[in-house]
Design a protein around this motif. Sequence first.
Motif, PDB file in Angstrom:
ATOM      1  N   MET A   1       0.579  -1.192  -0.043  1.00  0.00           N
ATOM      2  CA  MET A   1       0.086   0.082  -0.074  1.00  0.00           C
ATOM      3  C   MET A   1       0.961   1.299   0.040  1.00  0.00           C
ATOM      4  N   SER A   2       0.337   2.198  -0.722  1.00  0.00           N
ATOM      5  CA  SER A   2       1.034   3.549  -0.760  1.00  0.00           C
ATOM      6  C   SER A   2       1.166   4.183   0.729  1.00  0.00           C
ATOM      7  N   LEU A   3       2.387   5.071   0.802  1.00  0.00           N
ATOM      8  CA  LEU A   3       2.624   5.543   2.356  1.00  0.00           C
ATOM      9  C   LEU A   3       1.711   7.115   2.102  1.00  0.00           C
ATOM     10  N   THR A   4       1.429   7.533   3.340  1.00  0.00           N
ATOM     11  CA  THR A   4       0.858   8.803   3.496  1.00  0.00           C
ATOM     12  C   THR A   4       2.056   9.739   4.184  1.00  0.00           C
ATOM     13  N   ARG A   5       2.679  10.867   3.564  1.00  0.00           N
ATOM     14  CA  ARG A   5       3.727  11.452   3.800  1.00  0.00           C
ATOM     15  C   ARG A   5       3.312  12.897   4.007  1.00  0.00           C
ATOM     16  N   VAL A   6       4.127  13.573   4.746  1.00  0.00           N
ATOM     17  CA  VAL A   6       4.392  15.041   5.048  1.00  0.00           C
ATOM     18  C   VAL A   6       5.689  15.254   4.846  1.00  0.00           C
ATOM     19  N   GLN A   7       6.207  16.173   3.922  1.00  0.00           N
ATOM     20  CA  GLN A   7       7.207  16.692   3.644  1.00  0.00           C
ATOM     21  C   GLN A   7       7.603  18.078   3.685  1.00  0.00           C
ATOM     22  N   ASN A   8       8.651  18.600   4.221  1.00  0.00           N
ATOM     23  CA  ASN A   8       9.052  20.090   4.263  1.00  0.00           C
ATOM     24  C   ASN A   8       8.098  20.848   5.126  1.00  0.00           C
ATOM     25  N   PHE A   9       7.413  20.221   6.261  1.00  0.00           N
ATOM     26  CA  PHE A   9       6.521  21.384   6.652  1.00  0.00           C
ATOM     27  C   PHE A   9       7.043  21.956   8.014  1.00  0.00           C
ATOM     28  N   SER A  10       7.336  23.178   7.862  1.00  0.00           N
ATOM     29  CA  SER A  10       7.844  24.076   8.844  1.00  0.00           C
ATOM     30  C   SER A  10       7.006  24.418   9.981  1.00  0.00           C
ATOM     31  N   ILE A  11       7.701  24.472  11.232  1.00  0.00           N
ATOM     32  CA  ILE A  11       7.068  25.009  12.315  1.00  0.00           C
ATOM     33  C   ILE A  11       7.990  25.805  13.163  1.00  0.00           C
ATOM     34  N   SER A  12       7.415  26.724  13.864  1.00  0.00           N
ATOM     35  CA  SER A  12       8.276  27.531  14.847  1.00  0.00           C
ATOM     36  C   SER A  12       8.638  26.749  16.216  1.00  0.00           C
ATOM     37  N   LEU A  13       9.628  27.361  16.895  1.00  0.00           N
ATOM     38  CA  LEU A  13      10.093  26.707  18.009  1.00  0.00           C
ATOM     39  C   LEU A  13       8.933  26.578  19.052  1.00  0.00           C
ATOM     40  N   ASP A  14       7.947  27.162  18.932  1.00  0.00           N
ATOM     41  CA  ASP A  14       6.730  27.043  19.731  1.00  0.00           C
ATOM     42  C   ASP A  14       5.476  26.209  19.042  1.00  0.00           C
ATOM     43  N   GLY A  15       5.785  25.677  17.978  1.00  0.00           N
ATOM     44  CA  GLY A  15       4.945  24.730  17.414  1.00  0.00           C
ATOM     45  C   GLY A  15       3.783  25.248  16.405  1.00  0.00           C
ATOM     46  N   PHE A  16       4.168  26.482  15.973  1.00  0.00           N
ATOM     47  CA  PHE A  16       3.229  27.194  15.060  1.00  0.00           C
ATOM     48  C   PHE A  16       3.482  26.782  13.730  1.00  0.00           C
ATOM     49  N   GLY A  17       2.427  26.428  12.890  1.00  0.00           N
ATOM     50  CA  GLY A  17       2.722  26.104  11.341  1.00  0.00           C
ATOM     51  C   GLY A  17       2.306  27.300  10.604  1.00  0.00           C
ATOM     52  N   THR A  18       1.772  28.465  10.995  1.00  0.00           N
ATOM     53  CA  THR A  18       1.363  29.637  10.314  1.00  0.00           C
ATOM     54  C   THR A  18       1.005  30.641  11.311  1.00  0.00           C
ATOM     55  N   GLY A  19       1.209  31.882  10.883  1.00  0.00           N
ATOM     56  CA  GLY A  19       0.869  32.901  11.570  1.00  0.00           C
ATOM     57  C   GLY A  19      -0.706  33.239  11.457  1.00  0.00           C
TER      58      GLY A  19
END
Length: 215
Positions: free
Chosen positions: A1-19
């Motif tokens: 079965m194919s895999l489910t992947r997340v690539q190159n996802f950036s977060i801040s030191l306090d865990g935020f992925g967007t402002g």
Amino acid sequence: MSLTRVQNFSISLDGFGTGVPQSLEAPFGHAGERLHEWLFANRWGREMIGQTGGTRGIDDAFSQQFDAGIGAEIMGAGKFGPPGWHEDPEWKGWWGPNPPFHTPTFILTHHSHASIEMEGGTTFHFIDAPPAEALETARAAADGQDVRLGGGPTMIRDFLAAGLVDHLHVVVVPILLGRGERLWDGLEGVEKDYHVEAVSSPSGVTHVTFTRTGV
């Protein structure tokens, strides 16, 4: 079965992925481009936006995994456009006529919308479905290849909570945002299901990979 992947996802030191707040003029809110400066400084990232040059090394090597073996993408509505994008019949995403996905790409939204065929093999499809159902649809379109989860943080968090992520590549950027959309909320202990590795880069970011045990 194919895999489910997340690539190159950036977060801040306090865990935020967007402002916040997200808008047409500020796709990542008050975070600006700070979460992604590492990406667009390396060779692969610069090529993605049609520029030359850039660094090689750890950041470039990780970046290149973005589209390796990917047959479809799923993304949240907030990644596809700013609030209210569904009311603009001309809106086709942030990326111009040739988006960097080059696969069937499924937008999770409660607003019905006709599919949009773009240059380079990307076709945007708009679906209203929970994570497991959306993944089943994307896997069928991926034709045996892997499915990439493109973000934002809310939809990745939902897929993690549902136990649907096989490989997660998070890039921890040394900034503090203080507010926004956080990736890890409600996911206490999620690391127990994964083999976790961390690699520090001279650029200052840390690449953290979560690979599901047994994958």
